[in-house]
Design an enzyme around this catalytic site. Structure first.
Site, short mmCIF file in Angstrom:
data_model
loop_
_atom_site.label_atom_id
_atom_site.label_comp_id
_atom_site.label_asym_id
_atom_site.label_seq_id
_atom_site.Cartn_x
_atom_site.Cartn_y
_atom_site.Cartn_z
N ASP A 1 3.50 13.08 1.22
CA ASP A 1 4.87 12.61 1.03
C ASP A 1 5.84 13.35 1.94
O ASP A 1 7.06 13.09 1.90
CB ASP A 1 5.30 12.72 -0.44
CG ASP A 1 5.24 14.14 -0.98
OD1 ASP A 1 4.46 14.94 -0.45
OD2 ASP A 1 5.97 14.44 -1.93
N ASP B 1 0.82 -1.21 0.00
CA ASP B 1 0.00 0.00 0.00
C ASP B 1 0.85 1.27 0.00
O ASP B 1 0.58 2.20 -0.75
CB ASP B 1 -0.92 0.01 1.23
CG ASP B 1 -1.87 -1.17 1.25
OD1 ASP B 1 -2.42 -1.49 0.17
OD2 ASP B 1 -2.04 -1.78 2.31
N HIS C 1 5.63 22.46 -8.30
CA HIS C 1 7.09 22.47 -8.27
C HIS C 1 7.64 23.46 -9.29
O HIS C 1 7.15 23.55 -10.42
CB HIS C 1 7.63 21.07 -8.57
CG HIS C 1 7.22 20.05 -7.56
ND1 HIS C 1 7.98 19.75 -6.45
CD2 HIS C 1 6.10 19.29 -7.47
CE1 HIS C 1 7.35 18.83 -5.73
NE2 HIS C 1 6.21 18.54 -6.33
N ASP D 1 14.59 21.82 -4.27
CA ASP D 1 13.65 20.97 -5.03
C ASP D 1 13.99 21.04 -6.52
O ASP D 1 13.99 22.11 -7.12
CB ASP D 1 12.23 21.49 -4.76
CG ASP D 1 11.19 20.87 -5.65
OD1 ASP D 1 11.40 19.74 -6.14
OD2 ASP D 1 10.13 21.51 -5.85
N HIS E 1 1.68 17.98 2.61
CA HIS E 1 1.42 16.87 1.70
C HIS E 1 1.83 15.54 2.33
O HIS E 1 2.78 15.48 3.11
CB HIS E 1 2.18 17.08 0.38
CG HIS E 1 1.48 18.00 -0.56
ND1 HIS E 1 2.15 18.72 -1.53
CD2 HIS E 1 0.16 18.33 -0.70
CE1 HIS E 1 1.29 19.46 -2.21
NE2 HIS E 1 0.08 19.22 -1.73
N HIS F 1 3.28 26.70 -3.15
CA HIS F 1 3.31 25.30 -3.58
C HIS F 1 1.85 24.96 -3.89
O HIS F 1 1.01 25.85 -4.01
CB HIS F 1 3.92 24.44 -2.46
CG HIS F 1 4.12 23.00 -2.80
ND1 HIS F 1 4.59 22.58 -4.03
CD2 HIS F 1 3.91 21.87 -2.06
CE1 HIS F 1 4.67 21.26 -4.03
NE2 HIS F 1 4.26 20.80 -2.86
N HIS G 1 5.66 21.14 4.90
CA HIS G 1 4.31 21.41 4.41
C HIS G 1 3.45 20.16 4.59
O HIS G 1 3.94 19.12 5.02
CB HIS G 1 4.31 21.88 2.96
CG HIS G 1 4.83 20.87 1.97
ND1 HIS G 1 6.17 20.62 1.79
CD2 HIS G 1 4.18 20.06 1.10
CE1 HIS G 1 6.32 19.70 0.85
NE2 HIS G 1 5.12 19.34 0.43
#
Length: 538
Positions: A60, A33, A351, A177, A58, A123, A56
């Site tokens: 991930d 998963d 991004h 990034d 998100h 973002h 932040h």
């Protein structure tokens, strides 16, 4: 997850952790998963961890915390207001009492020897930040996911002046990034998506179903505004959408009158031309609200030929097949589908592109640059860009997986040592109990099938008690393969002829049955199913 360590003469003093996210499995990780950080390296260093800072909200970057929080010594945690709220939802779901402490963009934290401050960046989620980490060996700029949007939906601009001040004071190392390093120019503003939604709404005669990443609060707000302007009522579907919208409303990151919201059970009272549904499932998740709607498994919503479904999100790598399959299913219902494969400006990346990246690199003027957040090809493209700004390759770090970067008091950044890392996989309720050998077995079953050989033996003598039983799943169709199955049984009987006595090592016997049967099957069929012998004493 990034780990910053401060050492004096080799002795570890303090650890600062930045982010703790989840990853997504690739197509070969059958049944997996999620992926989470491998924190075994921190196992014997928990007493040195002074805190964890999130950049932040998100998944991930925050999604892994419920799985590893206890394993890293329950550190103190901080994040900007919306970031901390989203992370706390995940902690609450996992019945973890501790909370992420909210900070403002003026906050300065002392975390052990580290001094951490926040830089507002734009973002695809509000309250995204980059970090300025001051250490005894110089300043590190942690440039997590960002772009420079000068007309953001929430009117909160990236803090260019603060970045310039950091650059003037000197930056030893900048992590930046690099995911958008293959795109020219600057990443467009979110405002473009609003124009596309408005255009698509003008053509929609039935229900309008809108799906995006559930944490993309700004885009959901934009969709709501366009829906209200077109005279439609809004309904939300999906637990993640419900939770995030409710939390964002409570904190003031979203604003709309609840009189425009309709309950799912009341949709039948409203003409379809007045319905605007915001639905979770943009990544094609099989159990998502959108997947259930597309497959006629939803109680209140079904897709009709007059409906429009808009995907306002690109597929995360690894999810492409699921998204494509879901789009196919919606098409079969006769609905109009809008997605990035056939239409531009449905999704704007969060991004930065080459222009954004070069602007940040130039403003910081760091001694060393480390591209993060992308694949190896993104890192190499980013290096080419930075070299155009005058950097030489010695000052652009491209570390391999698991590499440790050492910053000396003299200001030199070098690769020093290596940490062994593995994919830690979440499979149902299991954490880390799926390893490479399990995946190989799953891959074999998926591609070649499985053969179970049940061998009955007399408990008193260890001799065969009857005919071996062979069960095939995904290998051959049993009813049409009687001859092959019969010869497989003969191979099993032959391998058992010399096995006498109760003290026989049955593990060895099973291994021999497996090897001889596998050799026979590969010669006869050219296939390599997973073979599982089972010895039953009777």
């Amino acid at each position: 997850m990034f780990v910053y360590e401060y050492r004096v003469e080799g002795r570890l003093k303090d650890i600062l952790i930045v982010d703790c996210g989840i990853g997504f499995p690739d197509s070969q990780m059958y049944g997996v998963d999620l992926l989470i950080p491998d924190v075994r390296y921190l196992g014997d260093k928990k007493n040195k961890i002074r805190g964890l800072v999130f950049t932040h909200g998100h998944d991930d970057h925050i999604g892994g915390i419920p799985y590893v929080f206890n394993k890293i010594g329950k550190p103190k945690m901080w994040g900007t207001k919306l970031t901390s709220a989203f992370a706390n939802l995940k902690l609450k779901e996992s019945k973890i009492q501790e909370k992420v402490q909210p900070v403002t963009f003026d906050t300065q934290l002392s975390i052990g020897v580290f001094r951490v401050s926040f830089v507002r960046m734009t973002h695809s989620i509000p309250d995204a930040s980059n970090l300025v980490i001051k250490t005894p060996v110089g300043t590190i700029y942690h440039g997590s996911d960002f772009k420079f949007d000068f007309s953001p939906l929430d009117d909160k601009l990236p803090e260019i002046a603060k970045i310039n001040e950091v650059g003037k004071s000197g930056v030893r190392l900048a992590l930046i990034d690099c995911l958008g390093s293959e795109r020219r120019g600057f990443t467009p503003s979110e405002q473009i998506v609003g124009e596309t939604i408005e255009k698509e709404l003008s053509h929609a005669s039935g229900k309008f179903i809108f799906t995006t990443t559930s944490s993309n609060i700004s885009r959901i707000q934009l969709a709501i505004e366009k829906a209200i302007a077109s005279g439609r009522s809004i309904a939300f579907f999906g637990r993640s959408i419900d939770q995030n919208v409710e939390e964002a409303l409570k904190l003031g990151y979203m604003r709309f009158s609840r009189e425009h919201i309709i309950r799912d059970r009341d949709l039948t009272k409203l003409p379809v031309s007045k319905q605007f549904l915001i639905v979770a499932g943009s990544q094609g998740q099989p159990d998502s609200a959108l997947a259930r709607i597309a497959n006629d498994r939803h109680r209140y919503v079904h897709i009709a030929a007059t409906d429009t479904v808009m995907f306002s999100a690109d597929a995360i790598p690894g999810n492409e097949e699921d998204v494509e399959e879901l789009i196919e299913q919606i098409y079969r219902k006769g609905a109009r589908v809008s997605y990035s494969g056939i239409m531009e400006d449905l999704h704007v990346s969060g991004h930065g592109s080459q222009g954004d990246q070069m602007l940040l690199v130039s403003a910081l003027g760091a001694d060393y640059i480390w591209p993060i957040g992308g694949t190896y090809r993104h890192m190499m493209q980013f290096r080419r860009l930075v070299m155009e700004l005058g950097y030489d390759t010695k000052h652009i770090l491209i570390p391999q997986d698991g590499a440790k970067i050492d910053i000396s008091r003299q200001g030199e950044c070098v690769t020093a040592g290596h940490v062994t890392l593995e994919n830690i996989m979440i499979d149902g309720l299991g954490v880390g109990d799926v390893r490479d050998i399990v995946l190989r077995d799953r891959q074999t079953i998926a591609l070649e099938g499985i053969v179970v050989i049940v061998v009955p033996v007399v408990q008193a003598t260890g001799r065969l008690a009857g005919e071996p039983d062979i069960i095939s799943r995904g290998f051959v169709y049993m009813k049409e393969s009687g001859d092959l199955i019969g010869r497989m049984k003969h191979v099993v009987r032959t391998s058992m002829k010399l096995k006498k006595g109760r003290l026989m090592n049955w593990q060895f016997v099973k291994k021999e049955i497996s090897e001889q049967t596998a050799e026979f099957v590969s010669k006869e069929t050219g296939r390599y199913p997973l073979i599982v012998p089972v010895v039953v004493e009777v």
